[in-house]
Each structure stands twice: as structure tokens, then as C-alpha cells.
Design a protein around this motif. Sequence first.
Motif, PDB file in Angstrom:
ATOM      1  N   VAL A   1       7.145  -6.327  12.358  1.00 57.54           N
ATOM      2  CA  VAL A   1       7.758  -6.369  11.035  1.00 57.54           C
ATOM      3  C   VAL A   1       8.510  -7.681  10.849  1.00 57.54           C
ATOM      4  O   VAL A   1       9.021  -8.270  11.804  1.00 57.54           O
ATOM      5  N   PRO A   2       8.592  -8.180   9.621  1.00 55.95           N
ATOM      6  CA  PRO A   2       9.293  -9.445   9.374  1.00 55.95           C
ATOM      7  C   PRO A   2      10.808  -9.260   9.409  1.00 55.95           C
ATOM      8  O   PRO A   2      11.326  -8.176   9.145  1.00 55.95           O
ATOM      9  N   THR A   3      11.516 -10.320   9.711  1.00 55.54           N
ATOM     10  CA  THR A   3      12.969 -10.302   9.636  1.00 55.54           C
ATOM     11  C   THR A   3      13.405 -10.547   8.198  1.00 55.54           C
ATOM     12  O   THR A   3      12.629 -11.013   7.353  1.00 55.54           O
ATOM     13  N   GLY A   4      14.675 -10.237   7.917  1.00 54.59           N
ATOM     14  CA  GLY A   4      15.191 -10.505   6.586  1.00 54.59           C
ATOM     15  C   GLY A   4      15.162 -11.978   6.249  1.00 54.59           C
ATOM     16  O   GLY A   4      14.849 -12.370   5.115  1.00 54.59           O
ATOM     17  N   ALA A   5      15.469 -12.822   7.251  1.00 51.36           N
ATOM     18  CA  ALA A   5      15.451 -14.267   7.005  1.00 51.36           C
ATOM     19  C   ALA A   5      14.048 -14.755   6.680  1.00 51.36           C
ATOM     20  O   ALA A   5      13.866 -15.637   5.827  1.00 51.36           O
ATOM     21  N   GLU A   6      13.039 -14.180   7.351  1.00 53.39           N
ATOM     22  CA  GLU A   6      11.656 -14.573   7.078  1.00 53.39           C
ATOM     23  C   GLU A   6      11.257 -14.210   5.649  1.00 53.39           C
ATOM     24  O   GLU A   6      10.595 -14.999   4.956  1.00 53.39           O
ATOM     25  N   LEU A   7      11.650 -13.048   5.192  1.00 53.04           N
ATOM     26  CA  LEU A   7      11.318 -12.638   3.830  1.00 53.04           C
ATOM     27  C   LEU A   7      12.028 -13.512   2.796  1.00 53.04           C
ATOM     28  O   LEU A   7      11.435 -13.956   1.814  1.00 53.04           O
ATOM     29  N   LEU A   8      13.314 -13.769   3.040  1.00 51.34           N
ATOM     30  CA  LEU A   8      14.094 -14.531   2.069  1.00 51.34           C
ATOM     31  C   LEU A   8      13.769 -16.016   2.088  1.00 51.34           C
ATOM     32  O   LEU A   8      14.177 -16.749   1.177  1.00 51.34           O
ATOM     33  N   ALA A   9      13.039 -16.482   3.094  1.00 44.03           N
ATOM     34  CA  ALA A   9      12.638 -17.889   3.127  1.00 44.03           C
ATOM     35  C   ALA A   9      11.734 -18.250   1.956  1.00 44.03           C
ATOM     36  O   ALA A   9      11.570 -19.429   1.626  1.00 44.03           O
TER      37      ALA A   9
ATOM     38  N   CYS B   1      12.179  -3.517  -2.971  1.00 45.11           N
ATOM     39  CA  CYS B   1      11.939  -2.076  -2.909  1.00 45.11           C
ATOM     40  C   CYS B   1      11.111  -1.799  -1.665  1.00 45.11           C
ATOM     41  O   CYS B   1      10.018  -2.357  -1.495  1.00 45.11           O
ATOM     42  N   GLY B   2      11.624  -0.951  -0.786  1.00 43.61           N
ATOM     43  CA  GLY B   2      10.919  -0.656   0.452  1.00 43.61           C
ATOM     44  C   GLY B   2      11.704   0.306   1.312  1.00 43.61           C
ATOM     45  O   GLY B   2      12.719   0.873   0.887  1.00 43.61           O
ATOM     46  N   PRO B   3      11.286   0.487   2.554  1.00 53.69           N
ATOM     47  CA  PRO B   3      11.979   1.406   3.453  1.00 53.69           C
ATOM     48  C   PRO B   3      13.368   0.896   3.824  1.00 53.69           C
ATOM     49  O   PRO B   3      13.668  -0.301   3.691  1.00 53.69           O
ATOM     50  N   ALA B   4      14.206   1.804   4.329  1.00 53.73           N
ATOM     51  CA  ALA B   4      15.604   1.471   4.623  1.00 53.73           C
ATOM     52  C   ALA B   4      15.757   0.297   5.585  1.00 53.73           C
ATOM     53  O   ALA B   4      16.614  -0.573   5.358  1.00 53.73           O
ATOM     54  N   PRO B   5      14.983   0.197   6.679  1.00 56.96           N
ATOM     55  CA  PRO B   5      15.160  -0.960   7.575  1.00 56.96           C
ATOM     56  C   PRO B   5      14.891  -2.291   6.885  1.00 56.96           C
ATOM     57  O   PRO B   5      15.561  -3.291   7.168  1.00 56.96           O
ATOM     58  N   MET B   6      13.935  -2.318   5.987  1.00 57.02           N
ATOM     59  CA  MET B   6      13.643  -3.552   5.261  1.00 57.02           C
ATOM     60  C   MET B   6      14.817  -3.936   4.369  1.00 57.02           C
ATOM     61  O   MET B   6      15.235  -5.112   4.330  1.00 57.02           O
TER      62      MET B   6
END
Length: 365
Positions: free
Chosen positions: A224-232, A243-248
Motif C-alpha cells: 500500500v502507498p504511504t500518505g506522503a506518496e499519495l500527496l506527492a 475517500c477510502g478505507p480508514a488506514p488510507m
Amino acid sequence: MDPLTPLTPPPDLYGRPRADAFLRRLTAFGDRYSPALGSPLLRRNPRRPFSRPTPQLQLVVASRRQPASDVVELTLADPSGGQLPSWQPGAHLRVTLPSGRERHYSLNGDPADRRQYRIAVRRLPAGGGGSVEVHDVLHPGTRLTARRPRNGFAFCAEPAVLLLAGGIGITPLLPMVHEARRHGLDWRLVHVGRSADSLPYADELRALDPHRVVLRTDDDHGGVPTGAELLAHAPRGAAVYCCGPAPMLAAVQGALDGSAASALHFERFGAAPITDGAPFAVRLGADGPTLDVPADRSALDVLREARPDLPYSCHQGFCGTCEVRLLAGAPEHRDRRLTPEQRAAGALLPCVSRAAEGETLVLDL
């Protein structure tokens, strides 16, 4: 002055020792009229007609297809072919299924298309039965009723936006893409999931703009991707819609401050984890059994163990499906739906509302 000494009425405005006749009549009128304001007939503007309940929408399943391995898409239309009520990106449709279950589903089509509503539902065999019923029972020609769309995840159309979707969380974000393109915004979308066959609408997303859409699967990227990877992927100063699962959601929230994004809007799949709860109790009726509600569980979860037929839907204090009547006790209202007047009249949403430690809420069940 002695507080027990009777007060002598003051003279009138002109210094005369007797009460002014006009003020005396005005006072007498107020003494009679003010209590009457609390009567049911005077709690509203008499010039306005009584409001009538908004009729439910009558819908028919116009088409059905499978955009992912465990996802079914339904297109809903007016049986007479008329236009449907307008809606905005992020809106939900509260559908009454043939069994009587009520469920909320995000509208995921183009808001400009008034001829049809489109929803997509992932099959959850261990869920509350709603998704299984949608997959097994709803076929073209099935009639349904629904409430008009409501929005708890509004799209503000900031100049730059990053849309982050996890699995079926793409459903409220797809209309936001249409709106962003319509207004010429600087937008990006990242859709993540376990595998390629689990990502609904992949082809539709690529067709919108392949340079602005990123499809990322766990099996191709080692997890799974990290938060930093997504926000990059966020443009400078972008507003993030997630919108997604709680860990995301937790990962994105934790990485937001170190990113180029400026704001975060999000919608959960289900109830938020309870982190500040205290144990309390609920009683089913004045003489019914008393059930303990632990600090980390909702009253709705505990109530449904005793009353499996208790209706529910969103688990987030948004839809009002689980509303019950409070007979006694001091609740902590945590919903986003009930008005102060409804709360004062005894309405309670047990999916999110709680009570102080040791308190017992007596419910009309």
C-alpha cells in the motif's frame, strides 16, 4: 431596598402618579398574547402554508453492469422518462431496497446528466446484507424508492485539487472530476487498490485525461502507498479530497502538513474509530433490559445485537436512518443531521451519539 418589600408601580412617562392607560392596555395584551405564542398554531408564520413531506422518488433499474470483479453498477431512471432532481458532486442517494433495508450510495455519474442516476456497490459478504441484496436482487426493471440526493461531502471547486480514491471510494470522486474539467481547474486523481481487476472505472478514468490520472495497485508496487506518496501528486496549494478505507485516510492526514497541499476534505467508508468514548448504558424502554456500551463501541452496534432488525445505514450520523427516541438520560449528540429542536424533542442517532461515563440512556425501543 428590602427584596421582600412590595414594589410600588412607577408613575407614567409624564410623571403622573397613575399608570398610563395605553401602557396598561399594552401590558394586559402582552400578558395574554405572550403565552399564546407557545401554542402549536402560533409556532409558525400563519401566512406560510404548512410544509408537506417531500415525496420519495420512484425509480427503476434501467441498466446493470460489472465495472470491477466484485462491483456492480446500476443506472436508475424515472419510470416515466422524466428528469431527475439535480445534485452536486459528493451527493448520496438513500435507497430503500426490496427487503426494506435503507442504504446510502454515492452518485458517481455526471451531475449534468438529469436523465439518470448511477451508483456502484462493492459486494461485502460479511456486511449488513445491503450490498449482497443489490448484487443478487436488483436487475433491470426492478422498481425502487429513494430519497432526494443529499450532500455531506461537498466539492468546493478550488483552483487546484487532488482527488485520492481507495477502491470503491472512487464513486464520490468521479463527479468531482467532471466538475473540475467543466470549470477548467488544475486537477489530479490517484486511484489505488489491491489489483487491477479491483479498480472500478479504470478505463473511464484513463479516457478523461491519462496525464492527470494515476492508477496504482498494491500488487504492482509492493504494498500500500504511504500518505506522503499519495500527496506527492498534489499541485502547490491544492485542496485534497479523499475517500477510502480508514488506514488510507489516517496516512493522508498524518502526511498533510509536510505536503504541498493546503486543505483536506474526506469521506469515510464507515464509522470513524471511537477514540474519546466513555462506557455508558442504554435501556430498551422504561422497564426493558439494560445494555452496556463499551468505550470503544457505538450504541448502535450494541443495540443491534439485541435488536437485529434496527435500521441503519451510514454509521456516521449523517443519514438519520437509525434515529430512535430518547425517554430519559443526558446524551452527547455527535451527529451532523438533527436540529436543536429535534434533539430537544428526544431524537437521538445511536450510531455516533454517546453519554458520559456511568450515564444510562433510556430509549423508546
